[in-house]
Design a protein around this motif. Structure first.
Motif, PDB file in Angstrom:
ATOM      1  N   LEU A 115       0.834  -1.201   0.000  1.00 43.05           N
ATOM      2  CA  LEU A 115       0.000   0.000   0.000  1.00 43.05           C
ATOM      3  C   LEU A 115       0.871   1.254   0.000  1.00 43.05           C
ATOM      4  O   LEU A 115       0.491   2.282  -0.575  1.00 43.05           O
ATOM      5  CB  LEU A 115      -0.937  -0.015   1.208  1.00 43.05           C
ATOM      6  N   GLY A 116       2.038   1.169   0.650  1.00 43.59           N
ATOM      7  CA  GLY A 116       2.986   2.279   0.588  1.00 43.59           C
ATOM      8  C   GLY A 116       3.474   2.512  -0.830  1.00 43.59           C
ATOM      9  O   GLY A 116       3.611   3.658  -1.277  1.00 43.59           O
ATOM     10  N   PHE A 117       3.722   1.420  -1.568  1.00 46.84           N
ATOM     11  CA  PHE A 117       4.095   1.557  -2.983  1.00 46.84           C
ATOM     12  C   PHE A 117       2.970   2.223  -3.763  1.00 46.84           C
ATOM     13  O   PHE A 117       3.208   3.108  -4.599  1.00 46.84           O
ATOM     14  CB  PHE A 117       4.417   0.202  -3.597  1.00 46.84           C
ATOM     15  N   SER A 166      -9.775   2.295 -10.629  1.00 50.21           N
ATOM     16  CA  SER A 166      -9.349   1.064  -9.960  1.00 50.21           C
ATOM     17  C   SER A 166     -10.465   0.027  -9.993  1.00 50.21           C
ATOM     18  O   SER A 166     -10.241  -1.155 -10.293  1.00 50.21           O
ATOM     19  CB  SER A 166      -8.974   1.370  -8.509  1.00 50.21           C
ATOM     20  N   TYR A 167     -11.678   0.471  -9.683  1.00 51.53           N
ATOM     21  CA  TYR A 167     -12.823  -0.439  -9.656  1.00 51.53           C
ATOM     22  C   TYR A 167     -13.161  -0.938 -11.064  1.00 51.53           C
ATOM     23  O   TYR A 167     -13.369  -2.130 -11.279  1.00 51.53           O
ATOM     24  CB  TYR A 167     -14.033   0.273  -9.048  1.00 51.53           C
ATOM     25  N   ILE A 168     -13.189  -0.014 -12.030  1.00 51.96           N
ATOM     26  CA  ILE A 168     -13.535  -0.389 -13.398  1.00 51.96           C
ATOM     27  C   ILE A 168     -12.519  -1.368 -13.968  1.00 51.96           C
ATOM     28  O   ILE A 168     -12.876  -2.373 -14.598  1.00 51.96           O
ATOM     29  CB  ILE A 168     -13.625   0.873 -14.286  1.00 51.96           C
ATOM     30  N   GLY A 169     -11.226  -1.079 -13.766  1.00 53.47           N
ATOM     31  CA  GLY A 169     -10.176  -1.924 -14.323  1.00 53.47           C
ATOM     32  C   GLY A 169     -10.273  -3.361 -13.848  1.00 53.47           C
ATOM     33  O   GLY A 169     -10.097  -4.303 -14.625  1.00 53.47           O
ATOM     34  N   LEU A 170     -10.579  -3.548 -12.561  1.00 55.11           N
ATOM     35  CA  LEU A 170     -10.645  -4.893 -12.023  1.00 55.11           C
ATOM     36  C   LEU A 170     -11.928  -5.596 -12.445  1.00 55.11           C
ATOM     37  O   LEU A 170     -11.922  -6.766 -12.817  1.00 55.11           O
ATOM     38  CB  LEU A 170     -10.547  -4.861 -10.499  1.00 55.11           C
ATOM     39  N   ARG A 171     -13.036  -4.876 -12.410  1.00 57.46           N
ATOM     40  CA  ARG A 171     -14.325  -5.493 -12.725  1.00 57.46           C
ATOM     41  C   ARG A 171     -14.495  -5.806 -14.205  1.00 57.46           C
ATOM     42  O   ARG A 171     -15.298  -6.657 -14.576  1.00 57.46           O
ATOM     43  CB  ARG A 171     -15.469  -4.592 -12.249  1.00 57.46           C
ATOM     44  N   LEU A 172     -13.742  -5.134 -15.070  1.00 55.76           N
ATOM     45  CA  LEU A 172     -13.848  -5.389 -16.507  1.00 55.76           C
ATOM     46  C   LEU A 172     -12.708  -6.266 -17.015  1.00 55.76           C
ATOM     47  O   LEU A 172     -12.256  -6.118 -18.152  1.00 55.76           O
ATOM     48  CB  LEU A 172     -13.874  -4.074 -17.280  1.00 55.76           C
ATOM     49  N   ASN A 186     -12.665  -7.784  -1.792  1.00 53.27           N
ATOM     50  CA  ASN A 186     -13.042  -6.370  -1.882  1.00 53.27           C
ATOM     51  C   ASN A 186     -12.097  -5.463  -1.098  1.00 53.27           C
ATOM     52  O   ASN A 186     -11.810  -4.337  -1.509  1.00 53.27           O
ATOM     53  CB  ASN A 186     -14.477  -6.179  -1.385  1.00 53.27           C
ATOM     54  N   TRP A 187     -11.581  -5.957   0.049  1.00 54.95           N
ATOM     55  CA  TRP A 187     -10.709  -5.110   0.850  1.00 54.95           C
ATOM     56  C   TRP A 187      -9.403  -4.825   0.122  1.00 54.95           C
ATOM     57  O   TRP A 187      -8.815  -3.737   0.291  1.00 54.95           O
ATOM     58  CB  TRP A 187     -10.448  -5.728   2.222  1.00 54.95           C
ATOM     59  N   VAL A 188      -8.947  -5.770  -0.720  1.00 62.17           N
ATOM     60  CA  VAL A 188      -7.734  -5.539  -1.506  1.00 62.17           C
ATOM     61  C   VAL A 188      -7.992  -4.457  -2.545  1.00 62.17           C
ATOM     62  O   VAL A 188      -7.182  -3.532  -2.737  1.00 62.17           O
ATOM     63  CB  VAL A 188      -7.260  -6.846  -2.180  1.00 62.17           C
ATOM     64  N   LEU A 189      -9.134  -4.557  -3.222  1.00 61.79           N
ATOM     65  CA  LEU A 189      -9.487  -3.563  -4.234  1.00 61.79           C
ATOM     66  C   LEU A 189      -9.579  -2.170  -3.627  1.00 61.79           C
ATOM     67  O   LEU A 189      -8.949  -1.219  -4.110  1.00 61.79           O
ATOM     68  CB  LEU A 189     -10.818  -3.950  -4.886  1.00 61.79           C
ATOM     69  N   PHE A 190     -10.348  -2.031  -2.562  1.00 61.34           N
ATOM     70  CA  PHE A 190     -10.609  -0.694  -2.031  1.00 61.34           C
ATOM     71  C   PHE A 190      -9.400  -0.105  -1.308  1.00 61.34           C
ATOM     72  O   PHE A 190      -9.168   1.108  -1.361  1.00 61.34           O
ATOM     73  CB  PHE A 190     -11.828  -0.726  -1.118  1.00 61.34           C
ATOM     74  N   SER A 191      -8.606  -0.939  -0.638  1.00 59.47           N
ATOM     75  CA  SER A 191      -7.414  -0.399   0.028  1.00 59.47           C
ATOM     76  C   SER A 191      -6.382   0.058  -1.003  1.00 59.47           C
ATOM     77  O   SER A 191      -5.747   1.110  -0.829  1.00 59.47           O
ATOM     78  CB  SER A 191      -6.810  -1.441   0.973  1.00 59.47           C
ATOM     79  N   SER A 192      -6.212  -0.693  -2.085  1.00 57.49           N
ATOM     80  CA  SER A 192      -5.275  -0.289  -3.139  1.00 57.49           C
ATOM     81  C   SER A 192      -5.736   0.984  -3.811  1.00 57.49           C
ATOM     82  O   SER A 192      -4.941   1.906  -4.065  1.00 57.49           O
ATOM     83  CB  SER A 192      -5.147  -1.408  -4.181  1.00 57.49           C
ATOM     84  N   ALA A 193      -7.041   1.050  -4.106  1.00 57.63           N
ATOM     85  CA  ALA A 193      -7.582   2.244  -4.746  1.00 57.63           C
ATOM     86  C   ALA A 193      -7.461   3.459  -3.835  1.00 57.63           C
ATOM     87  O   ALA A 193      -7.122   4.562  -4.280  1.00 57.63           O
ATOM     88  CB  ALA A 193      -9.040   2.011  -5.127  1.00 57.63           C
TER      89      ALA A 193
END
Length: 336
Positions: free
Chosen positions: A14-16, A55-61, A220-227
């Motif tokens: 997450l720091g990266f 971030s959300y669009i890229g993963l979901r598509l 979901n926590w990986v997606l939202f924390s990264s975003a």
């Protein structure tokens, strides 16, 4: 203690993502800020929001970029060995990001991450998927900025011809408003591309820690924390790099800023959804800026600055890899 190692790696990932945000925020907003289409604060807020949405669009598509990062470069072992490799590649990428940010060079966070993967993988003696590196990293690294340059050049030529009889002041005002949309599209493309890279690395850590497999879906926590991390980093801003892209390469006007952002956004969408390659947003927007600048005159582009940026591109993979390898040797000596 295994959970502590996994938690440490996730925090570093997450720091990266945070450094990616402030390092690459200039990609999306430098042209809009330099042409005064947007104020710096409004531009940063917009870029942060669009990064989050991207971030959300890229993963979901499809999530093709995240899949390439997770499985297409190296295959990490499970257990402590795998976690040490992921930790090392992340630290190597962060170190190179901070060095180039301090120097004001718009290098590629994507290639810093991939260089860290290669360096840590080689140091650990695991197999590097060189075919994947060539197809998904090296080839796009050289072709994407060239494509951006060529397309931006011809788009700008078309705009100059289309508005050749229009009043310059009205044209500038119109394109200054249009840049709000093109900058938003660029920021969305950055989110689609770059947040997936952090997601891919966190999934590598979860696989190494035994909490996921290569076929697992992204929690979901990986997606939202990264975003959230990349959006927070974007809002923090990257003023040093912004000055380089927005002013030092070429003095941009609103039509040229619009053309550069539009082309760069299109290339980002194509590489994310069609090529599924983790390309550099930095290289694409820089190539596009040079392309629109070349329509003025050859001397309008400050080629000395462009040369320094090119050196940063070339050295990112090996330097980030060397940093990651050094971190692996140290970490392996401590935890090995």
């Amino acid at each position: 203690m295994a959970w502590l190692g996994l938690a440490t790696v996730i925090v570093v990932a997450l720091g990266f993502s945070y450094t990616n945000g402030f390092h690459d925020s200039a990609n999306a907003i430098a042209t809009s800020v330099s042409t005064r289409a947007l104020t710096p604060r409004i531009a940063l807020i917009m870029a942060a929001v669009m990064n989050l949405l991207g971030s959300y669009i890229g993963l979901r598509l499809g999530g093709g970029v995240a899949s390439t990062i997770t499985k297409g470069i190296i295959k990490t072992p499970t257990g402590t060995d795998g976690l040490v490799i992921v930790f090392s590649l992340l630290v190597g990428a962060v170190v190179w990001n901070l060095v180039t940010w301090w120097l004001g060079l718009p290098s590629s966070s994507s290639h810093a991450l991939i260089g860290g993967m290669i360096g840590a993988g080689l140091a650990a003696g695991i197999t590097v998927e060189w075919h994947g590196v060539w197809e998904k990293v090296i080839l796009p690294m050289f072709t994407s900025p060239v494509v951006g340059f060529v397309l931006a050049y011809f788009l700008m030529v078309g705009l100059l011809w289309a508005f050749r009889r229009a009043h310059p002041g009205r044209v500038s005002r119109g394109f200054r408003m249009a840049q709000t949309l093109s900058a938003a599209a660029m920021a969305l493309g950055h989110g689609i591309q770059d947040a997936q890279k952090t997601i891919g690395v966190i999934m590598m850590a979860l696989i190494a820690g035994g909490h996921a497999t290569s076929k697992s879906g992204v929690p979901n926590w990986v997606l939202f924390s990264s975003a959230a991390a990349i959006s927070l980093g974007t809002y923090s801003g990257g003023w040093r790099i912004m000055r380089t892209l927005g002013r030092k390469v070429i003095e941009l006007d609103p039509p040229r800023g619009f053309a550069a952002e539009t082309v760069a956004a299109g290339v980002l969408y194509f590489t994310a959804f069609v090529w599924k390659a983790p390309v550099s947003t930095t290289q694409i927007i820089t190539g596009s800026i040079m392309g629109v600048g070349a329509t003025k005159r050859r001397s309008a582009v400050r080629w000395g600055v462009a040369r320094n940026i090119g050196f940063a591109w070339v050295f990112t993979l090996p330097c980030a890899g060397a940093c990651a390898a050094a971190v692996w040797w140290i970490a392996n000596a401590i935890f090995g």
